[in-house]
Design a protein around this motif. Sequence first.
Motif, PDB file in Angstrom:
ATOM      1  N   PHE A  71       0.823  -1.210   0.000  1.00 45.20           N
ATOM      2  CA  PHE A  71       0.000   0.000   0.000  1.00 45.20           C
ATOM      3  C   PHE A  71       0.860   1.265   0.000  1.00 45.20           C
ATOM      4  O   PHE A  71       0.673   2.146  -0.823  1.00 45.20           O
ATOM      5  CB  PHE A  71      -0.929   0.025   1.221  1.00 45.20           C
ATOM      6  N   ILE A  72       1.800   1.349   0.939  1.00 44.56           N
ATOM      7  CA  ILE A  72       2.564   2.592   1.058  1.00 44.56           C
ATOM      8  C   ILE A  72       3.418   2.809  -0.185  1.00 44.56           C
ATOM      9  O   ILE A  72       3.475   3.912  -0.736  1.00 44.56           O
ATOM     10  CB  ILE A  72       3.385   2.607   2.365  1.00 44.56           C
ATOM     11  N   GLY A  73       4.039   1.748  -0.674  1.00 48.78           N
ATOM     12  CA  GLY A  73       4.868   1.862  -1.880  1.00 48.78           C
ATOM     13  C   GLY A  73       4.054   2.367  -3.064  1.00 48.78           C
ATOM     14  O   GLY A  73       4.466   3.305  -3.768  1.00 48.78           O
ATOM     15  N   LEU A  74       2.882   1.786  -3.268  1.00 46.16           N
ATOM     16  CA  LEU A  74       2.076   2.200  -4.425  1.00 46.16           C
ATOM     17  C   LEU A  74       1.478   3.591  -4.240  1.00 46.16           C
ATOM     18  O   LEU A  74       1.332   4.340  -5.211  1.00 46.16           O
ATOM     19  CB  LEU A  74       0.968   1.181  -4.695  1.00 46.16           C
ATOM     20  N   MET A 131       0.397  -5.642  -4.015  1.00 48.10           N
ATOM     21  CA  MET A 131      -0.453  -5.780  -2.808  1.00 48.10           C
ATOM     22  C   MET A 131      -0.886  -7.234  -2.618  1.00 48.10           C
ATOM     23  O   MET A 131      -2.003  -7.508  -2.157  1.00 48.10           O
ATOM     24  CB  MET A 131      -1.701  -4.877  -2.911  1.00 48.10           C
ATOM     25  N   GLY A 132       0.007  -8.145  -2.990  1.00 47.64           N
ATOM     26  CA  GLY A 132      -0.357  -9.565  -3.047  1.00 47.64           C
ATOM     27  C   GLY A 132      -0.812 -10.168  -1.734  1.00 47.64           C
ATOM     28  O   GLY A 132      -1.599 -11.104  -1.727  1.00 47.64           O
ATOM     29  N   PRO A 134      -6.506 -11.315  -6.446  1.00 48.28           N
ATOM     30  CA  PRO A 134      -5.682 -11.171  -7.655  1.00 48.28           C
ATOM     31  C   PRO A 134      -6.259 -10.172  -8.665  1.00 48.28           C
ATOM     32  O   PRO A 134      -5.525  -9.381  -9.248  1.00 48.28           O
ATOM     33  CB  PRO A 134      -5.649 -12.602  -8.227  1.00 48.28           C
ATOM     34  N   LEU A 135      -7.567 -10.174  -8.828  1.00 48.55           N
ATOM     35  CA  LEU A 135      -8.159  -9.254  -9.809  1.00 48.55           C
ATOM     36  C   LEU A 135      -7.864  -7.793  -9.452  1.00 48.55           C
ATOM     37  O   LEU A 135      -7.606  -6.962 -10.329  1.00 48.55           O
ATOM     38  CB  LEU A 135      -9.689  -9.480  -9.868  1.00 48.55           C
ATOM     39  N   ILE A 136      -7.884  -7.502  -8.152  1.00 47.67           N
ATOM     40  CA  ILE A 136      -7.593  -6.128  -7.695  1.00 47.67           C
ATOM     41  C   ILE A 136      -6.119  -5.804  -7.970  1.00 47.67           C
ATOM     42  O   ILE A 136      -5.779  -4.730  -8.463  1.00 47.67           O
ATOM     43  CB  ILE A 136      -7.895  -5.977  -6.180  1.00 47.67           C
TER      44      ILE A 136
END
Length: 416
Positions: A156-159, A182-183, A188-190
């Motif tokens: 989350f923070i990285g993206l 965000m694995g 997976p779709l998200i």
Amino acid sequence: MNTVSDPVVIVGGGQAAVQLCLALRKEKYDGEIMIFSAESEPPYHRPPLSKAYITGQADDSKLAMRPESFYPAKNIQLKLNDEVLSIDASAKTIASASGKQAYSSLVIATGAVARPLQIEGRDAKAVYELRDIHDARSIKAALEKANHVVVIGAGFIGLEVAAAANQSGKKVTVFDMADRVMGRAVAPLISHWFEKTHRAAGIDIHLQESIKGIVSDDSGHVTGVERNSSEILEAQLVLIGIGVLPNSDIASAAGIQCDNGVVVDKYCRTSNPHIYAAGDCANHPNVFADGRRVRLESIQNATDQARVIASAIVAGGEATRAYGAVPWFWSDQAEHALQMTGLSFDADSYAVRGEPASASFSVFHYRQQQLLAVDSVNSSRDHMLSRKMLAAGVSPTPEQVEDTSFNLLDLVKSAK
Ligand SMILES: Cc1cc2nc3c(=O)[nH]c(=O)nc-3n(C[C@H](O)[C@H](O)[C@H](O)COP(=O)(O)OP(=O)(O)OC[C@H]3O[C@@H](n4cnc5c(N)ncnc54)[C@H](O)[C@@H]3O)c2cc1C
């Protein structure tokens, strides 16, 4: 000699601490409260730090959780720059940078620290982790000067940082060892939708790829990262976002049971009857994980656990209200709002509501036909309804979810 009139002492001045003060006062606790914070700033909101703050869209005035006048007005002693160094659980005292303090109840709300990345060149200037306002100020200043930003870790923070930097016109490259972004947290779709969307916006994303090292110039300032192929990719700012570790050292040194954080029961009580723990540092049994232990790093969790602790303190340490709040979390990445609720660890199937191509849709996670969690993209309505469904134990069928003409609210209403 301790007395019941000794203050409630809170270690840490973050989300859980402020919420605990509010909840104690709301529940008419009129004793003294002391917050010991290792930080120099009064408690502030962390979520904007990886989003609007680093690009200058939100400034310091928007960050404070409460005005400084709030603390004296509520008879709360806010002790800044006053790190708690140790706890003496048998004497019911803490030792901080400013001395010794007795407590009636102690609340450990120490949060988490960024997981360090052991990599050659890590000490170069303008290589940051992002946990507090000082990190964010440094990142903001470095971002203004940088042309190329490298982000290590597609969580989350990285993206969020990658998206913010990209929106400010910087070239951004993201690396992650996992095979999807965000694995650990989303369906997976998200992951695939965000990967595609960030790429379309110009962010370069390399999955299943780690970095060999960080390179710097003679002054020690980062100039790039070395890929496993030995190619050097130019960068003037590197952000490391590979997760966090619970801040539980002082608790374990005091003999309080710790295991991936401070171990608490469903009332947020530690192994010591006068000591509680809340927020990112608390390893707790969660009803939305079938009672298994988890540690959640979210505003919701810190806030709701603080409320549980306030009830127990007001009841004189009696266990009154168990922690059973529906977990939820959000992550804003560029103009897209990702909202998650429930805990999806054990999902064995998914149903999708809405069209990913329309940029507004939700993924419903199921285990053995039972709704576990919902991840929504740009669909607050689905998110809010899902929170209500999970709270009420309502599980729509996958067919109902996929049929957008089916009103999920009717299910919630009929459950009442
Ligand atoms: C950049 C960033 C973005 C985020 N975005 C989101 C988001 O979008 N949505 C969301 O739900 N959550 C988000 N989070 C997570 C959320 O902020 C945390 O889950 C929440 O702040 C946890 O609250 P806490 O009280 O447990 O810990 P914190 O708020 O981290 O507070 C802990 C405090 O304890 C202090 N401390 C530690 N040890 C000691 C000691 N020995 N003595 C005194 N003080 C000590 C620390 O310095 C810190 O101030 C984000 C976090 C960060 C860092």
